[in-house]
Design a protein around this motif. Structure first.
Motif, PDB file in Angstrom:
ATOM      1  N   THR A   6       0.863  -1.165   0.000  1.00 43.78           N
ATOM      2  CA  THR A   6       0.000   0.000   0.000  1.00 43.78           C
ATOM      3  C   THR A   6       0.905   1.222   0.000  1.00 43.78           C
ATOM      4  O   THR A   6       1.734   1.377   0.894  1.00 43.78           O
ATOM      5  N   VAL A   7       0.770   2.061  -1.017  1.00 41.29           N
ATOM      6  CA  VAL A   7       1.585   3.277  -1.132  1.00 41.29           C
ATOM      7  C   VAL A   7       0.638   4.472  -1.094  1.00 41.29           C
ATOM      8  O   VAL A   7      -0.237   4.600  -1.946  1.00 41.29           O
ATOM      9  N   ASN A   8       0.808   5.291  -0.067  1.00 41.61           N
ATOM     10  CA  ASN A   8      -0.036   6.483   0.106  1.00 41.61           C
ATOM     11  C   ASN A   8      -1.522   6.142   0.059  1.00 41.61           C
ATOM     12  O   ASN A   8      -2.325   6.857  -0.530  1.00 41.61           O
ATOM     13  N   GLY A   9      -1.864   5.010   0.665  1.00 37.06           N
ATOM     14  CA  GLY A   9      -3.266   4.622   0.778  1.00 37.06           C
ATOM     15  C   GLY A   9      -3.813   3.785  -0.353  1.00 37.06           C
ATOM     16  O   GLY A   9      -4.943   3.308  -0.269  1.00 37.06           O
ATOM     17  N   ALA A  10      -3.031   3.575  -1.409  1.00 36.88           N
ATOM     18  CA  ALA A  10      -3.512   2.789  -2.551  1.00 36.88           C
ATOM     19  C   ALA A  10      -2.673   1.520  -2.694  1.00 36.88           C
ATOM     20  O   ALA A  10      -1.443   1.573  -2.654  1.00 36.88           O
ATOM     21  N   GLU A  11      -3.349   0.403  -2.869  1.00 37.12           N
ATOM     22  CA  GLU A  11      -2.616  -0.845  -3.061  1.00 37.12           C
ATOM     23  C   GLU A  11      -2.027  -0.881  -4.465  1.00 37.12           C
ATOM     24  O   GLU A  11      -2.706  -0.557  -5.448  1.00 37.12           O
ATOM     25  N   VAL A  12      -0.762  -1.261  -4.558  1.00 35.91           N
ATOM     26  CA  VAL A  12      -0.088  -1.395  -5.846  1.00 35.91           C
ATOM     27  C   VAL A  12       0.569  -2.765  -5.925  1.00 35.91           C
ATOM     28  O   VAL A  12       1.079  -3.277  -4.930  1.00 35.91           O
ATOM     29  N   THR A  13       0.518  -3.351  -7.108  1.00 37.73           N
ATOM     30  CA  THR A  13       1.170  -4.629  -7.376  1.00 37.73           C
ATOM     31  C   THR A  13       1.979  -4.465  -8.651  1.00 37.73           C
ATOM     32  O   THR A  13       1.470  -3.967  -9.665  1.00 37.73           O
ATOM     33  N   ARG A  14       3.252  -4.851  -8.576  1.00 40.40           N
ATOM     34  CA  ARG A  14       4.133  -4.750  -9.736  1.00 40.40           C
ATOM     35  C   ARG A  14       5.098  -5.925  -9.732  1.00 40.40           C
ATOM     36  O   ARG A  14       5.445  -6.460  -8.690  1.00 40.40           O
ATOM     37  N   ASP A  15       5.555  -6.270 -10.931  1.00 43.14           N
ATOM     38  CA  ASP A  15       6.640  -7.226 -11.075  1.00 43.14           C
ATOM     39  C   ASP A  15       7.943  -6.441 -11.039  1.00 43.14           C
ATOM     40  O   ASP A  15       8.089  -5.445 -11.778  1.00 43.14           O
ATOM     41  N   VAL A  16       8.873  -6.858 -10.189  1.00 47.30           N
ATOM     42  CA  VAL A  16      10.148  -6.155 -10.031  1.00 47.30           C
ATOM     43  C   VAL A  16      11.283  -7.167  -9.955  1.00 47.30           C
ATOM     44  O   VAL A  16      11.075  -8.339  -9.641  1.00 47.30           O
ATOM     45  N   GLU A  17      12.478  -6.677 -10.205  1.00 47.50           N
ATOM     46  CA  GLU A  17      13.659  -7.501  -9.965  1.00 47.50           C
ATOM     47  C   GLU A  17      13.882  -7.566  -8.461  1.00 47.50           C
ATOM     48  O   GLU A  17      13.687  -6.560  -7.769  1.00 47.50           O
ATOM     49  N   PRO A  18      14.294  -8.694  -7.933  1.00 48.49           N
ATOM     50  CA  PRO A  18      14.480  -8.817  -6.484  1.00 48.49           C
ATOM     51  C   PRO A  18      15.461  -7.806  -5.902  1.00 48.49           C
ATOM     52  O   PRO A  18      15.349  -7.437  -4.748  1.00 48.49           O
ATOM     53  N   ARG A  19      16.393  -7.315  -6.699  1.00 51.35           N
ATOM     54  CA  ARG A  19      17.411  -6.372  -6.203  1.00 51.35           C
ATOM     55  C   ARG A  19      17.000  -4.899  -6.312  1.00 51.35           C
ATOM     56  O   ARG A  19      17.771  -4.014  -5.964  1.00 51.35           O
ATOM     57  N   LEU A  20      15.779  -4.618  -6.776  1.00 52.76           N
ATOM     58  CA  LEU A  20      15.337  -3.242  -6.971  1.00 52.76           C
ATOM     59  C   LEU A  20      15.197  -2.520  -5.627  1.00 52.76           C
ATOM     60  O   LEU A  20      14.481  -2.986  -4.730  1.00 52.76           O
ATOM     61  N   LEU A  21      15.880  -1.399  -5.508  1.00 53.50           N
ATOM     62  CA  LEU A  21      15.783  -0.606  -4.285  1.00 53.50           C
ATOM     63  C   LEU A  21      14.422   0.082  -4.210  1.00 53.50           C
ATOM     64  O   LEU A  21      13.853   0.471  -5.237  1.00 53.50           O
ATOM     65  N   LEU A  22      13.950   0.266  -2.992  1.00 53.66           N
ATOM     66  CA  LEU A  22      12.662   0.921  -2.784  1.00 53.66           C
ATOM     67  C   LEU A  22      12.644   2.319  -3.387  1.00 53.66           C
ATOM     68  O   LEU A  22      11.651   2.723  -3.990  1.00 53.66           O
ATOM     69  N   VAL A  23      13.721   3.077  -3.258  1.00 60.19           N
ATOM     70  CA  VAL A  23      13.763   4.432  -3.820  1.00 60.19           C
ATOM     71  C   VAL A  23      13.526   4.401  -5.330  1.00 60.19           C
ATOM     72  O   VAL A  23      12.818   5.247  -5.866  1.00 60.19           O
ATOM     73  N   HIS A  24      14.095   3.431  -6.016  1.00 57.49           N
ATOM     74  CA  HIS A  24      13.904   3.336  -7.472  1.00 57.49           C
ATOM     75  C   HIS A  24      12.506   2.825  -7.818  1.00 57.49           C
ATOM     76  O   HIS A  24      11.921   3.246  -8.820  1.00 57.49           O
ATOM     77  N   PHE A  25      11.969   1.939  -6.989  1.00 58.71           N
ATOM     78  CA  PHE A  25      10.599   1.480  -7.200  1.00 58.71           C
ATOM     79  C   PHE A  25       9.637   2.667  -7.116  1.00 58.71           C
ATOM     80  O   PHE A  25       8.775   2.850  -7.984  1.00 58.71           O
ATOM     81  N   LEU A  26       9.807   3.479  -6.084  1.00 61.32           N
ATOM     82  CA  LEU A  26       8.912   4.627  -5.895  1.00 61.32           C
ATOM     83  C   LEU A  26       9.082   5.647  -7.011  1.00 61.32           C
ATOM     84  O   LEU A  26       8.096   6.123  -7.577  1.00 61.32           O
ATOM     85  N   ARG A  27      10.305   5.998  -7.328  1.00 59.12           N
ATOM     86  CA  ARG A  27      10.567   7.043  -8.327  1.00 59.12           C
ATOM     87  C   ARG A  27      10.312   6.570  -9.756  1.00 59.12           C
ATOM     88  O   ARG A  27       9.608   7.220 -10.518  1.00 59.12           O
ATOM     89  N   ASP A  28      10.921   5.441 -10.116  1.00 59.20           N
ATOM     90  CA  ASP A  28      10.922   5.011 -11.521  1.00 59.20           C
ATOM     91  C   ASP A  28       9.710   4.166 -11.895  1.00 59.20           C
ATOM     92  O   ASP A  28       9.202   4.286 -13.010  1.00 59.20           O
ATOM     93  N   THR A  29       9.258   3.333 -10.993  1.00 61.45           N
ATOM     94  CA  THR A  29       8.118   2.462 -11.308  1.00 61.45           C
ATOM     95  C   THR A  29       6.789   3.170 -11.045  1.00 61.45           C
ATOM     96  O   THR A  29       5.880   3.091 -11.864  1.00 61.45           O
ATOM     97  N   LEU A  30       6.700   3.865  -9.894  1.00 66.07           N
ATOM     98  CA  LEU A  30       5.438   4.510  -9.532  1.00 66.07           C
ATOM     99  C   LEU A  30       5.383   5.992  -9.880  1.00 66.07           C
ATOM    100  O   LEU A  30       4.331   6.611  -9.770  1.00 66.07           O
ATOM    101  N   GLY A  31       6.514   6.592 -10.263  1.00 66.26           N
ATOM    102  CA  GLY A  31       6.528   8.009 -10.634  1.00 66.26           C
ATOM    103  C   GLY A  31       6.408   8.960  -9.453  1.00 66.26           C
ATOM    104  O   GLY A  31       6.071  10.129  -9.630  1.00 66.26           O
ATOM    105  N   LEU A  32       6.700   8.487  -8.250  1.00 67.35           N
ATOM    106  CA  LEU A  32       6.626   9.329  -7.045  1.00 67.35           C
ATOM    107  C   LEU A  32       8.007   9.946  -6.805  1.00 67.35           C
ATOM    108  O   LEU A  32       8.792   9.473  -5.986  1.00 67.35           O
ATOM    109  N   THR A  33       8.276  11.014  -7.521  1.00 67.43           N
ATOM    110  CA  THR A  33       9.613  11.606  -7.509  1.00 67.43           C
ATOM    111  C   THR A  33       9.865  12.542  -6.337  1.00 67.43           C
ATOM    112  O   THR A  33      10.947  13.125  -6.238  1.00 67.43           O
ATOM    113  N   GLY A  34       8.915  12.663  -5.431  1.00 70.35           N
ATOM    114  CA  GLY A  34       9.147  13.448  -4.224  1.00 70.35           C
ATOM    115  C   GLY A  34      10.174  12.793  -3.320  1.00 70.35           C
ATOM    116  O   GLY A  34      10.837  13.463  -2.534  1.00 70.35           O
ATOM    117  N   THR A  35      10.293  11.484  -3.407  1.00 70.02           N
ATOM    118  CA  THR A  35      11.331  10.778  -2.661  1.00 70.02           C
ATOM    119  C   THR A  35      12.637  11.022  -3.383  1.00 70.02           C
ATOM    120  O   THR A  35      12.818  10.592  -4.520  1.00 70.02           O
TER     121      THR A  35
END
Length: 159
Positions: A6-35
């Motif tokens: 759950t990101v900011n109140g919304a459930e999200v499901t994505r396929d990711v590489e196991p080594r993907l850092l959370l910062v890159h998941f938020l910025r690059d996958t979800l477009g949440l560039t405030g982080t």
């Protein structure tokens, strides 16, 4: 691998590489560039997000580690047009200059106020001690958090 959180109140499901850092998941996958992504070594704290209400440096956490958890980014602080008191406090007390450390500082402050609604200066400084601000000297940040403590959000303001 598949992650669901759950990101900011919304459930999200994505396929990711196991080594993907959370910062890159938020910025690059979800477009949440405030982080923001700063040092990549867990030293600066610009990448702090809240995981289940606890400040976490997202440059050293894997996205897979947060699967099944609640993640809150700076984009999740405001409630529509109503700013979180921490955001308002940073505006009122000029708690930022360049703004690079600001998202992490705000989330750390929110976590502090959630567990201690009336911290003193020493408690605020201890809470933000894991984050580097090269512009403000921290005095305005401390004042911003004190302002937020003195002006908690009410249901009427949030509605």
């Amino acid at each position: 691998m598949q992650v669901t959180m759950t990101v900011n109140g919304a459930e999200v499901t994505r396929d990711v590489e196991p080594r993907l850092l959370l910062v890159h998941f938020l910025r690059d996958t979800l477009g949440l560039t405030g982080t923001h992504w700063g040092c990549d070594t867990s030293n600066c704290g610009t990448c702090v997000v809240l995981v289940d209400g606890v400040p976490v440096k997202s440059c050293t956490a894997l996205a897979a580690m947060t699967s099944g958890h609640e993640v809150r980014t700076v984009e999740g602080l405001a409630d529509g047009a109503a700013l979180d008191p921490v955001q308002q406090g940073f505006m009122e007390e000029h708690g930022l200059q360049c703004g690079f450390c600001t998202p992490g500082m705000m989330l750390t402050a929110r976590a502090l106020l959630d567990r201690n609604p009336d911290p003193d200066e020493a408690e605020i400084r201890e809470a933000i001690s894991g984050q580097i601000c090269r512009c403000t000297g921290y005095a305005t940040i401390v004042r911003a958090v004190r302002w937020a403590a003195a002006h908690p959000a009410t249901e009427e303001v949030r509605a």
